[in-house]
Design an enzyme around this catalytic site. Sequence first.
Site, PDB file in Angstrom:
ATOM      1  CD  GLU A  94      39.605  23.825  -7.039  1.00  0.00           C
ATOM      2  OE1 GLU A  94      38.629  23.262  -7.967  1.00  0.00           O
ATOM      3  OE2 GLU A  94      40.497  23.307  -6.499  1.00  0.00           O
TER       4      GLU A  94
ATOM      5  CE  LYS B 146      41.766  16.023 -10.089  1.00  0.00           C
ATOM      6  NZ  LYS B 146      40.340  16.117 -10.349  1.00  0.00           N
TER       7      LYS B 146
ATOM      8  CG  HIS C  71      34.312  35.609 -27.296  1.00  0.00           C
ATOM      9  ND1 HIS C  71      33.277  36.099 -27.124  1.00  0.00           N
ATOM     10  CD2 HIS C  71      34.914  36.392 -28.235  1.00  0.00           C
ATOM     11  CE1 HIS C  71      32.963  37.244 -27.604  1.00  0.00           C
ATOM     12  NE2 HIS C  71      34.265  37.547 -28.292  1.00  0.00           N
TER      13      HIS C  71
ATOM     14  CB  SER D  48      42.190  13.155  -6.032  1.00  0.00           C
ATOM     15  OG  SER D  48      41.393  12.143  -6.045  1.00  0.00           O
TER      16      SER D  48
END
Length: 471
Positions: free
Chosen positions: A296, A289, A162, A283
């Site tokens: 991804e 970043k 979980h 970024s």
Amino acid sequence: MPTDNDTAKPWGGRFTEATDQFVEAFTESVSFDRRLAPYDIEGSVAHVRMLARVGVLTDAECEAICTGLNDILMQIEAGEFAWKQELEDVHMNIEAALVQQVGEVGKKVHSGRSRNDQVATDLRLYLRAEVAVLRALLVQNMQALVALAEQEAGAIMPGYTHLQGAQPITFGHHILAWYEMLKRDEQRLNDCLARINVLPLGAAALAGTRVPIDRALSAELLGFPAIAANSLDAVSDRDFVVEFCAAAALVMLHLSRFSEELVLWLSPAFGFIDIDDAFCTGSSIMPQKKNPDVAELVRGKTGRVYGDLTTILTIMKGQPLAYNRDNQEDKECLFDAVDTLKLCLQAYLKLLPSIQVKREVMHEAAQQGYLTATDLADYLTLKGVAFRDAHAIVGKTVQYALRQGKGLEQLELPELQQFHDGIDVHVYDYLRLQDSVAARDHAGGTAPAKVRAAAAEARRYLDSIRSKGNR
Ligand code: ARG
């Protein structure tokens, strides 16, 4: 009627009107099926060699056609071949070029064959070759995972259920879970081969042919261990495309799950790994970043391959026997599934060695969250306490430790004994992370020793499949 116009439709005999321009553009497939050209030529060469053997062609005719086809292959490979939309597809483009190249004899190449069995043969030859490439890439990824697991066999991290800290595990064990997924994928791709490797040629349009063909010889020349047993099924079956796309979708599912974990681990909230700058991007607005874009994108591209599977399933579901033009739509989804999977496996091959594991951060995270609570319950169980009672006792102990702001292993013996008087000094062997993982040394366990043994076993397995090739 023979024509000198090299762009006339090979099927134009019964037509009096030219094809509508829109229809020509709508029905063409050469813009995408030209990638089948090497397989189309391989199939034609085998076909004419078979025709020569059975006496339908003379040896001289066969040689002239084969030489012409080889020249065409060289032109295609050199990028010098003029593909023509008005010739519809790869098959008719090559046949028309053959007639141009070798003259009248070229018109004999299509004896005893139809584009329906031809395209099914091409597709199987193509997919067989691509499956070999994909399997090799999978094996290389499996090797990279084993190397990482060996390197991190003893690195402790929190194991999750979980996405909540559950029990301590080793990073090597986690990575070998990924290995198991790819192992099944490689086996699944290998299983697909049995159904890909079946010869449709000889079914002709649907009903076979009166030309005295020798299908066993065609199969032998093309290296197909089996011959499609029913001519209708031979030209209409695309199960092998569905099966491949399903296997590809599963590989992507796995890569997507790996990617999700890499994204989480790279996030400062976890900070378990770093990925070389070369595999991340920044970024355009936020200077701090470092984004895991490669992972991804693999996760994102998984959607494409699921789409490819849905496409081929849907193309097939309403078709009556035998061949229908719907089948032309089988190619782009298959090509996309092959290309996308190949790209993502190549990405992972580069990505995996760029991962740096931050052992201290993972260890520190495992120290939080009472991950050895189940070990304490196991300890009490081994002392004869019923597990359900042990569960309740440990629940209370955790509550107490939380209030004290201590980890379980930081509690003094008398503090622990408040909850059960049978607890003795050996309890600490159950509370330390190192002991917790080391004790799980059963088959499939997370103990560093077991991870090393599992990695060694994986290496033996990889060596054995490499030496066997197709199984
Ligand atoms: N381009 C066609 C395809 O991909 C080849 C077979 C065409 N057959 C036909 N009877 N029109 O399926």
